[in-house]
Motif scaffolding. Structure first.
Motif, short mmCIF file in Angstrom:
data_model
loop_
_atom_site.label_atom_id
_atom_site.label_comp_id
_atom_site.label_asym_id
_atom_site.label_seq_id
_atom_site.Cartn_x
_atom_site.Cartn_y
_atom_site.Cartn_z
N LEU A 54 0.82 -1.21 0.00
CA LEU A 54 0.00 0.00 0.00
C LEU A 54 0.85 1.26 0.00
O LEU A 54 0.57 2.21 -0.74
CB LEU A 54 -0.95 -0.01 1.20
N ARG A 72 -6.41 3.39 -4.74
CA ARG A 72 -7.78 2.85 -4.84
C ARG A 72 -7.79 1.44 -5.42
O ARG A 72 -8.53 0.57 -4.96
CB ARG A 72 -8.64 3.78 -5.71
N HIS A 75 -6.78 -1.08 -2.77
CA HIS A 75 -7.86 -1.38 -1.82
C HIS A 75 -8.95 -2.24 -2.45
O HIS A 75 -9.50 -3.14 -1.80
CB HIS A 75 -8.47 -0.08 -1.29
N LYS A 79 -5.98 -5.91 -1.80
CA LYS A 79 -5.97 -6.15 -0.36
C LYS A 79 -6.66 -7.49 -0.05
O LYS A 79 -7.74 -7.76 -0.52
CB LYS A 79 -6.69 -5.02 0.38
#
Length: 277
Positions: A54, A72, A75, A79
């Motif tokens: 990240l 973005r 995520h 993730k």
């Protein structure tokens, strides 16, 4: 199917990274320097060999001025919680390691586990786990082991304590199959395994699991783990002490040939036990 989706997510991130880097007129090395990783790391992201972290995704956004696109994307697509939080980075690092050295005093290392062995361990640690959760854990462990089938596989050394050979995880039949698989991998020369016999003394098994990893473009690291926690160590002085500890464990081990004989003998003992139960 889940593994395919994860791989596709990494590839999407990598393709977009390459496209936007080239649009910005940067080489991999130039971008890497600006986001504090090597050019080789950028190449591994672009080829989906390494899952982006990240903090790196955020720095890429800042450098390429992509308005938070990569953060973005991370995520939404990347993730995941397939491993305990303390093991996530270790699982990523082993994908790019050139050498891995494991000491396993209690159980077979994850990279060598059969599905039946991995399943039994998972259920022993959480007897109330759902079937889906158990299967995902097993799948993740077997997926990790694919690095040993790659042409660029790391040099893999393993020291097992004899306790690992004698403990019938999953029952004697499953344990015999597990040891047969280790013996086969030794003969295939994908791993070098030595065993510390019970006669090696208590000092050899007094510590917990230990892993050392070396890389082509990064300093070596050490990793230690207990039942509920793990610690990734990159402090050079501490890593050096861990390397010395591993050398001492290797000195207490049987030769590779004698170790293979003991592994095969233990497998036969478990098979004999399975036939009589």
């Amino acid at each position: 199917m889940a593994n395919t989706r994860r791989k596709a997510a990494w590839e999407y991130f990598g393709e977009e990274l390459k496209r936007r880097r080239e649009e910005a007129g940067m080489t991999q090395s130039e971008l890497g320097q600006l986001v504090f990783v090597s050019g080789g790391y950028i190449g591994q992201f672009e080829q989906a060999f390494r899952k982006p972290q990240l903090d790196v995704a955020i720095r890429i956004d800042e450098t390429l001025r992509t308005g938070g696109f990569f953060e973005r994307t991370w995520h939404k697509l990347i993730k995941e919680k397939r491993y305990a939080s303390y093991f996530e980075e270790v699982a990523e690092l082993e994908r790019t390691a050139t050498k891995i050295c494991d000491f396993a005093p209690l159980v077979v290392p994850g990279l060598l586990q059969t599905p039946a062995y991995a399943r039994a361990l998972t259920l022993e640690s959480d007897p109330f786990a759902t079937e889906a959760s158990v299967q995902d854990t097993v799948d993740a462990r077997i997926e990790r082991a694919q690095i040993l089938a790659d042409a660029t596989r790391p040099e893999f050394w393993v020291i097992l304590h004899e306790h690992v050979l004698r403990n019938p995880v999953g029952g004697p039949a499953a344990m015999a199959d597990q040891l047969d698989r280790i013996a086969a991998q030794i003969r295939e020369r994908t791993v070098l395994v030595t065993v510390i016999p019970f006669a090696g003394g208590a000092h050899a098994s007094a510590g917990g699991m230990l892993r050392l990893m070396e890389f082509e473009d990064a300093p070596p690291v050490a990793y230690t783990e207990t039942s509920f926690a793990g610690t990734l160590i990159d402090e050079p002085a501490v890593v050096k002490r861990a390397q010395r500890a591993y050398d001492l464990l290797r000195g207490a081990s049987l030769t590779p040939e004698a170790s293979l004989d003991l592994i095969e003998s233990a497998a036969e003992d478990h098979r004999r036990c399975a036939r009589t139960t």
